[in-house]
Scaffold this motif. Structure first.
Motif, PDB file in Angstrom:
ATOM      1  N   TYR A 155       0.837  -1.214   0.000  1.00  0.00           N
ATOM      2  CA  TYR A 155       0.000   0.000   0.000  1.00  0.00           C
ATOM      3  C   TYR A 155       0.860   1.249   0.000  1.00  0.00           C
ATOM      4  N   GLY A 156       2.010   1.165   0.669  1.00  0.00           N
ATOM      5  CA  GLY A 156       2.917   2.311   0.788  1.00  0.00           C
ATOM      6  C   GLY A 156       3.559   2.727  -0.521  1.00  0.00           C
ATOM      7  N   LYS A 157       3.395   1.923  -1.557  1.00  0.00           N
ATOM      8  CA  LYS A 157       3.961   2.282  -2.869  1.00  0.00           C
ATOM      9  C   LYS A 157       3.031   3.189  -3.674  1.00  0.00           C
ATOM     10  N   ALA A 158       1.901   3.571  -3.062  1.00  0.00           N
ATOM     11  CA  ALA A 158       0.955   4.451  -3.774  1.00  0.00           C
ATOM     12  C   ALA A 158       1.615   5.774  -4.112  1.00  0.00           C
ATOM     13  N   PRO A 159       1.296   6.324  -5.292  1.00  0.00           N
ATOM     14  CA  PRO A 159       1.834   7.652  -5.632  1.00  0.00           C
ATOM     15  C   PRO A 159       1.156   8.723  -4.781  1.00  0.00           C
ATOM     16  N   SER A 160       1.765   9.893  -4.738  1.00  0.00           N
ATOM     17  CA  SER A 160       1.154  11.032  -4.036  1.00  0.00           C
ATOM     18  C   SER A 160      -0.184  11.372  -4.682  1.00  0.00           C
ATOM     19  N   ILE A 161      -1.156  11.788  -3.859  1.00  0.00           N
ATOM     20  CA  ILE A 161      -2.458  12.166  -4.415  1.00  0.00           C
ATOM     21  C   ILE A 161      -2.470  13.629  -4.864  1.00  0.00           C
TER      22      ILE A 161
END
Ligand code: MN
Length: 138
Positions: free
Chosen positions: A130-136
């Motif tokens: 989950y921590g690999k999500a790009p910045s929103i």
């Protein structure tokens, strides 16, 4: 014709087996007879997400509120916003949920096979995944 009044429904909490974090589910359509449509409004609290799963006949999600994330197996994590819709192919492994700092609500629509289930469930989405999500931030 059947009207189901809002007041007779009950918001349920998504199972810990299938979700990480707190998720609330409102039923929208239940397959019955020739109609195989299952639909629900799913409210994810910040950081909450489904486990990895796949739908036998695919699934459409339509974001109505907040900022969310989704990913298919082997692909990057995508940021999704109100008005975005995502189709997951039949048997395509994927997950969907809220961004770490935002709520997200989506309508989920899927064809449920007669005598079958709406989804096949796998492992939870780990904090590392989950921590690999790009910045929103746009
Ligand atoms: Mn799904």
């Amino acid at each position: 014709m059947q009207i189901t009044r809002n007041s007779t429904g009950q918001t349920t909490v998504g199972s810990r087996q299938w979700f990480t974090g707190t998720v609330y589910v409102d039923q929208v359509a239940t397959p019955s007879g020739r109609s195989r449509l299952g639909a629900s409004m799913v409210h994810f609290t910040p950081g909450a997400r489904t486990a990895w799963h796949a739908h036998p006949n695919g699934q459409t999600i339509y974001v109505v509120e907040g900022i969310g994330l989704c990913q298919r197996r082997g692909g990057p994590i995508e940021v999704i916003r109100p008005g975005d819709r995502v189709f997951f192919e039949p048997e395509e492994w994927h997950w969907h949920g809220a961004a770490p700092t935002r709520f997200m609500t989506h309508l989920a629509l899927h064809d449920v096979p007669e005598g079958g289930s709406a989804a096949t469930w796998g492992p939870q989405v780990t904090d590392e995944e989950y921590g690999k999500a790009p910045s929103i931030d746009a």
